[in-house]
Design a protein around this motif. Structure first.
Motif, short mmCIF file in Angstrom:
data_model
loop_
_atom_site.label_atom_id
_atom_site.label_comp_id
_atom_site.label_asym_id
_atom_site.label_seq_id
_atom_site.Cartn_x
_atom_site.Cartn_y
_atom_site.Cartn_z
N VAL A 193 -5.26 -8.50 -80.73
CA VAL A 193 -4.45 -7.64 -79.86
C VAL A 193 -4.12 -8.42 -78.59
CG1 VAL A 193 -4.29 -5.45 -78.63
CG2 VAL A 193 -5.56 -5.57 -80.79
N ASN A 212 -4.16 -2.13 -72.00
CA ASN A 212 -4.28 -1.42 -73.27
C ASN A 212 -5.06 -2.23 -74.30
OD1 ASN A 212 -0.98 0.18 -73.15
ND2 ASN A 212 -2.91 0.73 -72.17
N ALA A 213 -4.92 -3.57 -74.26
CA ALA A 213 -5.69 -4.42 -75.17
C ALA A 213 -7.19 -4.27 -74.91
CB ALA A 213 -5.26 -5.88 -75.02
N GLY A 244 -1.58 -8.52 -74.93
CA GLY A 244 -0.75 -7.73 -74.03
C GLY A 244 -0.61 -8.38 -72.67
N ASN A 255 1.14 -5.52 -77.33
CA ASN A 255 1.31 -4.31 -76.52
C ASN A 255 2.35 -4.51 -75.42
OD1 ASN A 255 -0.80 -3.17 -77.98
ND2 ASN A 255 -2.35 -3.76 -76.48
N LEU A 272 5.56 2.81 -77.81
CA LEU A 272 4.67 3.86 -77.33
C LEU A 272 5.43 5.17 -77.10
CD1 LEU A 272 2.39 1.87 -74.86
CD2 LEU A 272 2.06 2.27 -77.30
N ILE A 324 -1.04 2.73 -80.68
CA ILE A 324 -1.45 1.36 -80.99
C ILE A 324 -2.46 1.35 -82.12
CG2 ILE A 324 -2.49 -0.75 -80.05
CD1 ILE A 324 -1.58 0.24 -77.24
N GLY A 357 0.13 -3.89 -70.92
CA GLY A 357 -0.22 -4.20 -72.30
C GLY A 357 -1.58 -4.86 -72.40
N SER A 397 4.35 -4.14 -83.07
CA SER A 397 4.42 -3.65 -81.70
C SER A 397 4.95 -2.23 -81.67
CB SER A 397 5.33 -4.56 -80.85
OG SER A 397 6.67 -4.51 -81.33
#
Length: 291
Positions: A152, A161-162, A154, A80, A113, A133, A158, A110
């Motif tokens: 995952v 977001n993980a 990040g 991420n 976004l 994602i 990131g 990856s």
């Protein structure tokens, strides 16, 4: 003049990020098009990187797929990006790091976004952009070179977001985060501009949009993070204070979660000052859980 300079910078960034050298057959029916690209890879790593375009909620999203050249079956790391909007999108340096990860025995997927010069839509900093994602997980299912074990990873946003992806799906085996915020409100005192210029614009204010901030604050829902988790943070990180990691570590211990951690002494944001520690920890973590 300012707009003109932004356009020049955007063009240079796009060019420096990669050069499309050959259109190839798509590895997945969920990929709209795929180009083998050339990066400034002085290390001659045994990998190939493809720029891909795919749809997420009807939006055209740009991403990358890096695979070892021997094309055996490998586990997958979804990496991420950090930053927001155009800041933090993947560049040549980022792709070389993805190639480095891949050279250690992983497929790496990856996404840029939504909501930047590369993709359609609006960046929501952990809102509907999470679907971009999640779509990579769907793409991975149709990759014949994947053994379907997914981790995952990040750094900074990131990493946040993980955590969020861990909460949204049971189709991943492990996560690893570096310098990740665990409550966006913890850093308002040291980075007021982050609140005013980024979070307020992308999420809203903390009073009227409290639920949106809670949704983006993993410390509020640690009980919903069920994958083995690696937490790395630098003691000198001024962008995302170490208290973010410390609170998460304390709560994970209380809930008896499966995790490991290290607060790296004198480490900066993203642990770029301690790359060897970061890289060894992350690679070994995913090797352990993505067999």
């Amino acid at each position: 003049m300012k707009t003109y300079l932004i356009l020049i910078f955007s063009t240079l960034l796009l060019y420096s990020c990669n050069q499309e050298i050959k259109k190839t057959e798509n590895f997945s029916p969920l990929i709209d098009y795929q180009y083998l690209i050339k990066t400034n890879n002085d290390f001659k790593l045994p990998t190939e990187t493809y720029k891909i375009r795919y749809k997420s909620n009807g939006l055209e999203i740009t991403g990358f797929l890096t695979i070892p050249k021997d094309l055996q079956k490998y586990p997958t790391i979804i990496y991420n990006r950090g930053g927001n909007r155009d800041f933090g999108t993947f560049t040549t340096k980022s792709l070389i790091y993805q190639q480095y990860l891949s050279s250690n025995g992983f497929i790496v997927l990856s996404s840029q976004l939504r909501g930047n010069m590369h993709s359609e839509g609006k960046d929501e900093f952990g809102g509907k952009d999470l679907n971009d994602i999640l779509k990579l997980i769907e793409i991975n299912k149709s990759l014949k070179y994947s053994n379907q074990n997914i981790g995952v990873f990040g750094i900074s946003r990131g990493g946040l977001n993980a955590y969020q992806i861990s909460r949204l799906t049971d189709e991943i085996k492990a996560i690893a985060v570096v310098g990740a915020p665990t409550d966006l409100r913890l850093d308002f005192d040291t980075r007021p501009e982050m609140y005013e210029k980024v979070l307020k614009e992308l999420i809203g204010d903390t009073i009227n949009f409290k639920k949106e901030y809670d949704y983006r604050s993993p410390i509020k829902w640690v009980n919903e993070i069920n994958e083995p988790t690696l937490i790395l943070h630098g003691s000198d990180d001024w962008k995302v204070k170490p208290i973010n990691a410390e609170l998460m570590i304390k709560e994970m211990k209380r809930l008896n979660k499966e995790f490991d951690f290290q607060i790296v002494e004198n480490g900066d944001h993203g642990l770029n000052t301690h790359r060897n520690i970061r890289n060894k920890k992350v690679i070994n973590w995913f090797r352990k859980y993505l067999k």
